[in-house]
Motif scaffolding. Structure first.
Motif, PDB file in Angstrom:
ATOM      1  N   ILE A 184       0.848  -1.182   0.000  1.00  0.00           N
ATOM      2  CA  ILE A 184       0.000   0.000   0.000  1.00  0.00           C
ATOM      3  C   ILE A 184       0.888   1.238   0.000  1.00  0.00           C
ATOM      4  CG2 ILE A 184      -1.763   1.263   1.302  1.00  0.00           C
ATOM      5  CD1 ILE A 184      -2.682  -1.396   2.431  1.00  0.00           C
ATOM      6  N   PRO A 185       0.553   2.270  -0.755  1.00  0.00           N
ATOM      7  CA  PRO A 185       1.364   3.491  -0.743  1.00  0.00           C
ATOM      8  C   PRO A 185       1.541   4.044   0.670  1.00  0.00           C
ATOM      9  CG  PRO A 185      -0.301   3.588  -2.470  1.00  0.00           C
ATOM     10  CD  PRO A 185      -0.612   2.372  -1.656  1.00  0.00           C
ATOM     11  N   ALA A 186       2.669   4.700   0.906  1.00  0.00           N
ATOM     12  CA  ALA A 186       2.941   5.269   2.228  1.00  0.00           C
ATOM     13  C   ALA A 186       1.873   6.280   2.631  1.00  0.00           C
ATOM     14  CB  ALA A 186       4.321   5.917   2.251  1.00  0.00           C
ATOM     15  N   VAL A 187       1.277   6.954   1.656  1.00  0.00           N
ATOM     16  CA  VAL A 187       0.157   7.854   1.911  1.00  0.00           C
ATOM     17  C   VAL A 187      -0.944   7.491   0.914  1.00  0.00           C
ATOM     18  CG1 VAL A 187      -0.646  10.236   2.053  1.00  0.00           C
ATOM     19  CG2 VAL A 187       1.732   9.690   2.640  1.00  0.00           C
ATOM     20  N   LEU A 188      -1.977   6.858   1.409  1.00  0.00           N
ATOM     21  CA  LEU A 188      -3.105   6.458   0.560  1.00  0.00           C
ATOM     22  C   LEU A 188      -4.246   7.438   0.781  1.00  0.00           C
ATOM     23  CD1 LEU A 188      -4.619   4.441  -1.283  1.00  0.00           C
ATOM     24  CD2 LEU A 188      -5.248   3.182   0.791  1.00  0.00           C
ATOM     25  N   GLN A 189      -4.673   8.090  -0.299  1.00  0.00           N
ATOM     26  CA  GLN A 189      -5.783   9.041  -0.217  1.00  0.00           C
ATOM     27  C   GLN A 189      -6.991   8.468  -0.942  1.00  0.00           C
ATOM     28  OE1 GLN A 189      -5.107  12.900  -1.954  1.00  0.00           O
ATOM     29  NE2 GLN A 189      -6.820  13.827  -0.846  1.00  0.00           N
ATOM     30  N   LEU A 190      -8.119   8.445  -0.238  1.00  0.00           N
ATOM     31  CA  LEU A 190      -9.380   8.005  -0.824  1.00  0.00           C
ATOM     32  C   LEU A 190     -10.305   9.212  -0.865  1.00  0.00           C
ATOM     33  CD1 LEU A 190      -9.759   4.655   1.143  1.00  0.00           C
ATOM     34  CD2 LEU A 190      -9.027   4.918  -1.237  1.00  0.00           C
ATOM     35  N   PRO A 191     -10.383   9.894  -2.010  1.00  0.00           N
ATOM     36  CA  PRO A 191     -11.219  11.098  -2.095  1.00  0.00           C
ATOM     37  C   PRO A 191     -12.697  10.771  -1.932  1.00  0.00           C
ATOM     38  CG  PRO A 191      -9.668  10.946  -3.947  1.00  0.00           C
ATOM     39  CD  PRO A 191      -9.678   9.613  -3.269  1.00  0.00           C
ATOM     40  N   LEU A 246     -13.506   0.058   9.775  1.00  0.00           N
ATOM     41  CA  LEU A 246     -12.926   1.145   8.980  1.00  0.00           C
ATOM     42  C   LEU A 246     -11.644   0.685   8.299  1.00  0.00           C
ATOM     43  CD1 LEU A 246     -12.912   4.104   8.084  1.00  0.00           C
ATOM     44  CD2 LEU A 246     -11.775   4.669  10.247  1.00  0.00           C
ATOM     45  N   LEU A 247     -10.772   0.001   9.034  1.00  0.00           N
ATOM     46  CA  LEU A 247      -9.531  -0.493   8.441  1.00  0.00           C
ATOM     47  C   LEU A 247      -9.821  -1.438   7.276  1.00  0.00           C
ATOM     48  CD1 LEU A 247      -6.457  -0.903   8.367  1.00  0.00           C
ATOM     49  CD2 LEU A 247      -6.738  -2.684  10.109  1.00  0.00           C
ATOM     50  N   LEU A 248     -10.743  -2.369   7.475  1.00  0.00           N
ATOM     51  CA  LEU A 248     -11.049  -3.329   6.417  1.00  0.00           C
ATOM     52  C   LEU A 248     -11.668  -2.648   5.204  1.00  0.00           C
ATOM     53  CD1 LEU A 248     -12.383  -6.258   8.617  1.00  0.00           C
ATOM     54  CD2 LEU A 248     -10.195  -6.141   7.413  1.00  0.00           C
ATOM     55  N   HIS A 249     -12.535  -1.652   5.431  1.00  0.00           N
ATOM     56  CA  HIS A 249     -13.137  -0.949   4.297  1.00  0.00           C
ATOM     57  C   HIS A 249     -12.099  -0.098   3.557  1.00  0.00           C
ATOM     58  CE1 HIS A 249     -17.183  -2.286   4.672  1.00  0.00           C
ATOM     59  NE2 HIS A 249     -17.384  -1.767   5.874  1.00  0.00           N
ATOM     60  N   VAL A 250     -11.124   0.463   4.271  1.00  0.00           N
ATOM     61  CA  VAL A 250     -10.052   1.201   3.610  1.00  0.00           C
ATOM     62  C   VAL A 250      -9.247   0.249   2.718  1.00  0.00           C
ATOM     63  CG1 VAL A 250      -7.832   2.357   4.000  1.00  0.00           C
ATOM     64  CG2 VAL A 250      -9.845   3.074   5.286  1.00  0.00           C
ATOM     65  N   LEU A 251      -8.889  -0.925   3.261  1.00  0.00           N
ATOM     66  CA  LEU A 251      -8.132  -1.902   2.471  1.00  0.00           C
ATOM     67  C   LEU A 251      -8.950  -2.376   1.269  1.00  0.00           C
ATOM     68  CD1 LEU A 251      -6.554  -4.029   5.342  1.00  0.00           C
ATOM     69  CD2 LEU A 251      -5.447  -2.246   3.979  1.00  0.00           C
TER      70      LEU A 251
END
Length: 261
Positions: free
Chosen positions: A119-126, A164-169
């Motif tokens: 995963i990128p070091a900074v993952l942005q989900l707009p 939240l963690l699982l939905h982000v992944l």
């Protein structure tokens, strides 16, 4: 996939200074460092600053995920010096300019799942209408629990943080282009035979798995399965099996009173 992860808590806060920083390296000094999620309920656009990286413009409803445990902050301008966040955080006001929802996990650095390295070091989900509705619903529910003092909130917040963690992944995985022949965990999870083999290992790590039995389980020849599994996960099947067994055992020893026998 989240063995060895411990929800470190979540907060909702409103900070009047023009720049606020949250330091992930404070946790790393204690032997742990892990993913942090800043789900800003931001009413204005402002930059997010992550250690050693270019500023990221964050808008209302965006989610920022830092899987390496880096320190981060939010500011009106990248040049504004950061100050430490208020502890304990102030409860958000209805008319606040910036309200942030932040959560973190404590991970054993020796047992971090290789998925997090992809995963990128900074993952942005707009924030986008119609995209990742489950993620938005979970953020809203977590925000409501942190913004009020209702019975059962202390029990609900860790569960919502897990969700939240699982939905982000899941959102990261769904947004990636499909490359059946590619390497990395997104490719492994997108490859049905390899995904099925991983599921079998995770469900029953004590089983006497061999490369042949895993290949039979997913309907591939031994050679084809070993080649595809190694290409996708970057390690041979039995090496991953051993790593997963050790990770699961360490989690059991840490979290239960089970004996070594």
């Amino acid at each position: 996939m989240t063995a060895g992860a411990h929800g470190g808590g979540a907060v909702a806060s409103q900070d009047p200074p023009r720049a606020t920083g949250l330091r992930g390296d404070l946790e790393r000094k204690g032997g742990y460092g892990g993913p942090g999620t800043a789900g800003p309920l931001v009413r204005i656009e402002c930059p997010a600053l992550v250690d050693g990286r270019a500023p990221v413009a964050v808008g209302p409803g965006d989610v920022i995920f830092t899987p390496r445990g880096d320190g981060y902050g939010m500011a009106d301008d990248p040049a504004t010096p950061l100050v430490e966040a208020a502890h304990p955080p102030r409860r958000p006001a209805e008319d606040g300019d910036v309200v942030t929802l932040c959560g973190g996990y404590r991970l054993d650095p020796d047992r971090t799942h290789p998925l997090l390295r992809d995963i990128p070091a900074v993952l942005q989900l707009p924030a986008q209408v119609g995209r990742h509705d489950d993620l938005r619903t979970t953020l809203d529910a977590l925000g409501r629990e942190l913004g009020s003092s209702r019975p059962g909130g202390a029990a609900l917040v860790p569960l919502l943080l897990d969700m939240l963690l699982l939905h982000v992944l899941r959102a990261w995985f769904e947004d990636r282009p499909r490359d059946p022949g590619g390497a990395g965990w997104a490719a492994a999870l997108a490859d049905p035979p390899i995904s099925s083999a991983l599921h079998a290992i995770h469900q029953d790590p004590a089983h006497a798995w061999t490369v042949q039995s895993l290949a039979d389980q997913v309907g591939l020849s031994r050679a084809a399965f070993a080649r595809r599994f190694t290409a996708a996960t970057r390690q041979p099947p039995l090496a991953y099996l051993t790593w997963w067994r050790l990770t699961a055992a360490a989690s059991i020893l840490r979290e239960t009173d089970a004996p070594l026998e």
